[in-house]
Design an enzyme around this catalytic site. Sequence first.
Site, mmCIF file in Angstrom:
data_model
loop_
_atom_site.group_PDB
_atom_site.id
_atom_site.type_symbol
_atom_site.label_atom_id
_atom_site.label_comp_id
_atom_site.label_asym_id
_atom_site.label_seq_id
_atom_site.Cartn_x
_atom_site.Cartn_y
_atom_site.Cartn_z
ATOM 1 N N GLY A 84 0.824 -1.204 0.000
ATOM 2 C CA GLY A 84 0.000 0.000 0.000
ATOM 3 C C GLY A 84 0.855 1.250 0.000
ATOM 4 N N SER A 85 0.380 2.278 0.693
ATOM 5 C CA SER A 85 1.050 3.582 0.650
ATOM 6 C C SER A 85 2.375 3.630 1.402
ATOM 7 C CB SER A 85 0.113 4.657 1.201
ATOM 8 O OG SER A 85 -0.994 4.822 0.337
ATOM 9 N N THR A 86 2.700 2.568 2.160
ATOM 10 C CA THR A 86 4.034 2.555 2.786
ATOM 11 C C THR A 86 5.126 2.471 1.718
ATOM 12 O OG1 THR A 86 4.029 0.132 3.019
ATOM 13 C CG2 THR A 86 3.114 1.418 4.841
ATOM 14 N N PHE A 87 4.750 2.097 0.498
ATOM 15 C CA PHE A 87 5.700 1.998 -0.610
ATOM 16 C C PHE A 87 6.031 3.363 -1.210
ATOM 17 C CE2 PHE A 87 6.780 0.727 -5.081
ATOM 18 C CZ PHE A 87 7.814 -0.144 -4.794
ATOM 19 N N LYS A 88 5.275 4.391 -0.862
ATOM 20 C CA LYS A 88 5.428 5.699 -1.493
ATOM 21 C C LYS A 88 6.770 6.362 -1.174
ATOM 22 C CE LYS A 88 0.467 6.612 -1.903
ATOM 23 N NZ LYS A 88 -0.720 7.301 -1.339
#
Length: 629
Positions: free
Chosen positions: A322-326
């Site tokens: 999810g957005s932890t990859f951003k």
Amino acid sequence: MALLNEDHGRFKTFSRRALMLGGGKLALLGLLAGRMYYLQVVEGEKYATLAEDNRVSLRLLPPPRGRILDRFGAPLAVNNQNYRVLLVAEQANDMTTTLDRLTRIIPIDESDRERILREVRQKRAFVPVTVRENLSWEKVSQVEVNAPDLAGISIDVGQTRHYPHGAEMAHVLGYVAAVAEHELTGDPLLELPGFRVGKSGLEKRYDEKLRGSAGTSQVEVNAVGRTIRELKREEGQPGSDLILTLDGELQGFVQRRLSGEKSASSIVLDVETGDVLAMGSVPSYDPNAFNFGLSNSEWRALVNNPQHPLTNKAIGGLYNPGSTFKMVVALAALEAGIGAGHEVYCPGFYKLGNARFHCWRRWGHGKLNMVEGIKNSCDVYFYELARRVGIDRIAEMAKRFGLGETVGIDLPGERGGTVPTKEWKRAYIGEPWQGGETLVAAIGQGFVLTTPLQLAVMTARLASGKAVRPHLAHGLSGRDEDVTPVVERAFPDLEVPLPHLDVVRAGMDAVVNEKGGTAYGKRIRQEGWEMAGKTGTAQVRRITMAERRQGVIKNEDLPWRRRDHALFVGFAPVDKPRYCCAVVVEHGGGGSTTAAPIVRDVLVETQRRDPARRGAPAQVAGKPAGTET
């Protein structure tokens, strides 16, 4: 005269025959004497040795298994006395009567009775057969009191593995069990009745070190192999104690904090040394049950449980990050020359060709720079960055932070995950890469799969700027010996400029500690303990256009298995990072509502205990790896 000559001839014939017979006898006696001389003089020492070997039997004695201790010396796996009931068939007048009487004291079901009778038939009458292990002292007393009525029954004392913390440590420590046929390597120690080996976790990873070396017992036996007396005994060398980087009390706190969820996992790392301070996974199981022996129904309940309690999800669970990859996408953009001040306008969606890619915030975020994009977790901002940078550059940056491949932790069962590239898709799927797949990957969806451990390593590397590698074992220690370190704790710097890391850290700080950040309400309020972090919500279902028009269904209104996964990664303190934590809650809904509070509570407890600054993992010397009472 003729008669005299005839008698003389007969005498000469008899004399020759007697001489020949006597010579033959002498020759046979000579051969016998020579053979006896050869056997008793020439080969005497050899046959004396063989005779002694037939009289004296050398038997192996299992060594005490090494203990497993936490970083402060607290025992996590020990050896307890194991009282077991033995049956000697030749001493039992009536096997059925003996077992019937014994059943009144300790339960023996039909399957146990069949197993006992089968072993009795297979073994010699004087060889003891184990009836039941792990008896309580009360049951031992009852058996001893009734011994006159239990012909052939006796009590024996051995050792059994015990895990004081039960399910709290199960996925890290693993368990021991009887040696399976495919595990036999020719080592006679493995063939000893009742010998246990590590089957999972650290028990399996360090089994040979924990196992020790066998002792020997020389016993005198008679012609049929029955023991007469013990002549000599040498105890085995106990296995080495394994000292871990874990803080046992912190581990218990993490496991209890996760226990309110159906399925979740968490990792706590020292960002400087890579020490794993805690590793939780729920649901769990009791490793002691494997020592006592699981019934078929108990085993099926574990294997068929849809939440997979036997799986260590921290290292074996694969999830879209999810957005932890951003943060990875942001660093790839910075390396590609896109500055932190680059602004993108978010109207709530992003168009690529005829396709429309939505932001999580339906009405959009307006104009944002990079730090604001991380703070608000704006999907549109990262769609734009990913389109400009490309999937291959993003994948290369992800690899530097330990994503999409095993990180080499000293536990069996670690999975690698996936960070896709154009070449990867062509090789594994046989299709060319599509531009829309880059946008989906930018927000940690699509083909991107990581483990919670990888997310923790990514966070540790972001916080420290070093290529940190996690490990659970600090060292091995024998009796009165110094600790032998297992791993190095010096790590090279990441090939990422410090100003780039500072931009991402500032964004993670804003996520938690600035109003409007996606986890502002879950911040740590203690001064000096503040955390920085990033929320993540990974979809497990596709949201249709019709649903978007009518309003996206809230997670709490969906069946559990259709809810989004909740993720959060964080480090603390913000100003001088020392600890990091990653949490994944399966079908937990939003990362800010479910996962962030868990990370907050864990990092507060970690800083309160401050295990890194309380000292390195300690040696517990002078106490052998023997029986705990």
